[in-house]
Write a protein that holds these residues in place. Sequence first.
Motif, PDB file in Angstrom:
ATOM      1  N   LEU A   1      -7.888 -13.912   1.619  1.00  0.00           N
ATOM      2  CA  LEU A   1      -7.666 -12.690   0.756  1.00  0.00           C
ATOM      3  C   LEU A   1      -6.299 -12.488   1.483  1.00  0.00           C
ATOM      4  O   LEU A   1      -5.967 -12.121   2.727  1.00  0.00           O
ATOM      5  CB  LEU A   1      -8.518 -11.794   0.747  1.00  0.00           C
ATOM      6  CG  LEU A   1      -8.209 -10.474  -0.150  1.00  0.00           C
ATOM      7  CD1 LEU A   1      -7.988 -11.236  -1.562  1.00  0.00           C
ATOM      8  CD2 LEU A   1      -9.058  -9.389  -0.080  1.00  0.00           C
ATOM      9  N   LEU A   3      -3.231  -9.503   0.933  1.00  0.00           N
ATOM     10  CA  LEU A   3      -2.960  -8.486   0.343  1.00  0.00           C
ATOM     11  C   LEU A   3      -1.313  -8.216   0.562  1.00  0.00           C
ATOM     12  O   LEU A   3      -0.691  -8.400   1.461  1.00  0.00           O
ATOM     13  CB  LEU A   3      -3.451  -7.415   0.887  1.00  0.00           C
ATOM     14  CG  LEU A   3      -4.968  -7.202   1.086  1.00  0.00           C
ATOM     15  CD1 LEU A   3      -5.675  -6.180   2.014  1.00  0.00           C
ATOM     16  CD2 LEU A   3      -5.578  -7.331  -0.259  1.00  0.00           C
ATOM     17  N   GLN A  36       0.051  -2.589  -5.137  1.00  0.00           N
ATOM     18  CA  GLN A  36      -0.785  -3.197  -4.268  1.00  0.00           C
ATOM     19  C   GLN A  36      -1.347  -4.278  -4.964  1.00  0.00           C
ATOM     20  O   GLN A  36      -1.904  -4.057  -6.040  1.00  0.00           O
ATOM     21  CB  GLN A  36      -1.798  -2.435  -3.398  1.00  0.00           C
ATOM     22  CG  GLN A  36      -1.121  -1.207  -2.469  1.00  0.00           C
ATOM     23  CD  GLN A  36      -2.106  -0.660  -1.669  1.00  0.00           C
ATOM     24  OE1 GLN A  36      -3.322  -0.621  -2.140  1.00  0.00           O
ATOM     25  NE2 GLN A  36      -1.668   0.181  -0.694  1.00  0.00           N
ATOM     26  N   ARG A  38      -3.396  -8.539  -4.554  1.00  0.00           N
ATOM     27  CA  ARG A  38      -3.984  -9.448  -3.826  1.00  0.00           C
ATOM     28  C   ARG A  38      -3.951 -10.851  -4.306  1.00  0.00           C
ATOM     29  O   ARG A  38      -3.925 -10.973  -5.543  1.00  0.00           O
ATOM     30  CB  ARG A  38      -5.633  -9.002  -3.509  1.00  0.00           C
ATOM     31  CG  ARG A  38      -6.135  -8.972  -4.613  1.00  0.00           C
ATOM     32  CD  ARG A  38      -7.765  -8.199  -4.552  1.00  0.00           C
ATOM     33  NE  ARG A  38      -7.646  -6.618  -3.972  1.00  0.00           N
ATOM     34  CZ  ARG A  38      -8.849  -6.434  -3.399  1.00  0.00           C
ATOM     35  NH1 ARG A  38      -9.941  -6.872  -3.566  1.00  0.00           N
ATOM     36  NH2 ARG A  38      -8.645  -5.053  -2.989  1.00  0.00           N
TER      37      ARG A  38
END
Length: 75
Positions: A1, A3, A36, A38
């Motif tokens: 993942l 970010l 934000q 991901r």
Amino acid sequence: LILYEVSGSMTVQLDIFSTTGQKVKSLVNGIIPAGQHRALWDATDEAGNAVSSGGYLCRMQSGGRTIIRKMLLVR
């Protein structure tokens, strides 16, 4: 993942490279809204083939900036 955050709506390109500089996979390529976000790399290349364990580079380009981070894939 993976970010990441962008300060305003802008074009973002997020790619994975081998340590030799060969492009492995493109994860994001388009206009992304502020905030934000991901991205998930499933440890495959553009053809869907599984890649081997080892070091990789994540390169994000946006707003005239380029950020490169090292990653380690362990299976």
